[in-house]
Design an enzyme around this catalytic site. Structure first.
Site, PDB file in Angstrom:
ATOM      1  N   CYS A  54       0.845  -1.324   0.052  1.00 24.14           N
ATOM      2  CA  CYS A  54      -0.041  -0.009   0.106  1.00 24.14           C
ATOM      3  C   CYS A  54       0.708   1.214  -0.020  1.00 24.14           C
ATOM      4  CB  CYS A  54      -0.941   0.012   1.257  1.00 24.14           C
ATOM      5  SG  CYS A  54      -0.207  -0.038   2.860  1.00 24.14           S
ATOM      6  N   CYS A  80      -1.723   6.319   5.616  1.00 21.94           N
ATOM      7  CA  CYS A  80      -2.983   6.650   5.918  1.00 21.94           C
ATOM      8  C   CYS A  80      -3.326   6.866   7.422  1.00 21.94           C
ATOM      9  CB  CYS A  80      -4.040   5.328   5.321  1.00 21.94           C
ATOM     10  SG  CYS A  80      -3.846   4.015   6.403  1.00 21.94           S
ATOM     11  N   CYS A 130      -2.583  -2.591   7.982  1.00 18.28           N
ATOM     12  CA  CYS A 130      -1.923  -1.544   8.279  1.00 18.28           C
ATOM     13  C   CYS A 130      -1.463  -1.715   9.584  1.00 18.28           C
ATOM     14  CB  CYS A 130      -3.075  -0.087   8.589  1.00 18.28           C
ATOM     15  SG  CYS A 130      -3.566   0.335   6.969  1.00 18.28           S
TER      16      CYS A 130
END
Length: 326
Positions: A54, A80, A130
């Site tokens: 990502c 993010c 994440c």
């Protein structure tokens, strides 16, 4: 930063309040320097990790004292909001632990610490990856401090990064519980329950092992082992009555009758024959017989003689046999 600046409003409810708070106001965001380390007579450790899937990245700072204890930690995150929140909680979990203890922190620990209540996930499944960065950067930092490769801390092949489930665990669970579907694997192990990349090719990130292939391989092993055992049992004449074919059952019943029942019946001028053998819906094996000669119409044919026949067959073949005269 407004909530909807980070993610779509429709998805916002899938994030816990703790996650949203740490997205906007991370507690441990910052930098530690050599000056900070010197002032506290500690060793400065700086580790970087980037997620190829990502593009997110995190830098972890530790101050470690002479007893291997992490006395202070900070992070910088490039990615993010979920990565920021996960990194912030990861740092919090590290502080106060010895390096050897911190390396045992997993992404599941991070995610659970970010939950508002124990039963509600802190982030949607597709964002679970994440928190994997947190796990990997800890290994990187521990490796730097202890003079090891980060891979040295990974003792098993991990199939599901989100739930940290190993290949050996998945195989063992499939065998122990005779699992037959991906949904069952997820129910028992949580593997495949988050970003779903490990289920089959084409997901969020490429994996070396996929659940569909593991399930197929293990089911193949189970089937081959069952066939092998069945062949060995047949070779040793030890095949259980319930596992026999109808023809084998008829042969086994006939043999038992010839050896233990028919001589008794023939002494009184009677006999019997097998008409059919069926598996009933209530887990019995029903053996249908017909009395012949003096036994046909005998008063004890439905009581004492029947019970004697049934008891002999139960003793020599299977406990769940039921004899039904026609």
């Amino acid at each position: 930063m407004a909530k909807n600046d980070l993610i779509g409003g429709a998805l916002w409810d899938a994030y816990s309040n703790k996650v949203s708070e740490r997205m906007d106001n991370p507690t441990h965001l910052g930098v530690l320097t050599q000056k900070d380390a010197d002032e506290k007579n500690a060793k400065l450790i700086v580790a970087d990790y980037g997620a190829e899937s990502c593009g997110d990245a995190v830098r972890l700072y530790w101050l470690v004292d002479k007893n291997d204890k992490i006395i202070e930690a900070k992070f910088k995150s490039f990615g993010c909001g979920t990565a920021i929140a996960s990194s912030d909680m990861m740092v919090e979990l590290c502080i106060g632990k010895r390096v050897q203890e911190a390396v045992k922190i997993t992404n599941i620990d991070v995610e659970h610490a970010l939950r508002d209540d124990p039963d509600t996930p802190a982030v949607p499944g597709q964002k679970m990856h994440c928190s994997v960065m947190a796990y990997d950067v800890i290994k990187k930092a521990a490796g730097i401090y202890l003079g090891k490769d980060a891979e040295d801390f990974e003792e098993e092949i991990i199939v599901c990064e989100c739930a940290r489930v190993s290949l050996s665990t998945i195989k063992e669970i499939i065998k122990l519980n005779d699992l037959k579907s991906i949904e069952e694997i997820t129910q028992y192990t949580k593997a495949g329950g988050f970003c779903k990349s490990c289920i089959k090719p084409g997901g969020h990130e490429k994996r070396e092992y996929y659940l569909v292939d593991i399930l197929a391989d293990v089911r193949g092993e189970i089937d081959r082992e069952a066939l092998k055992n069945r062949a060995n049992q047949m070779a040793n004449n030890q095949l259980s009555f319930k596992d026999m074919t109808i023809a084998q059952k008829v042969k086994a019943v006939d043999k038992t009758i010839d050896e233990h029942i028919r001589p008794m019946l023939m002494m009184d001028g009677g006999d019997m024959e097998i008409l059919d053998i069926k598996d009933s819906s209530d887990d019995f094996i029903d053996i249908y017989i017909r009395y012949m000669g003096a036994c046909d119409g005998c008063a004890s044919a439905a009581t004492g003689t029947l019970y004697a026949i049934e008891e002999v067959l139960k003793q020599h073949l299977a406990e769940n046999i039921r004899v039904l005269p026609i």
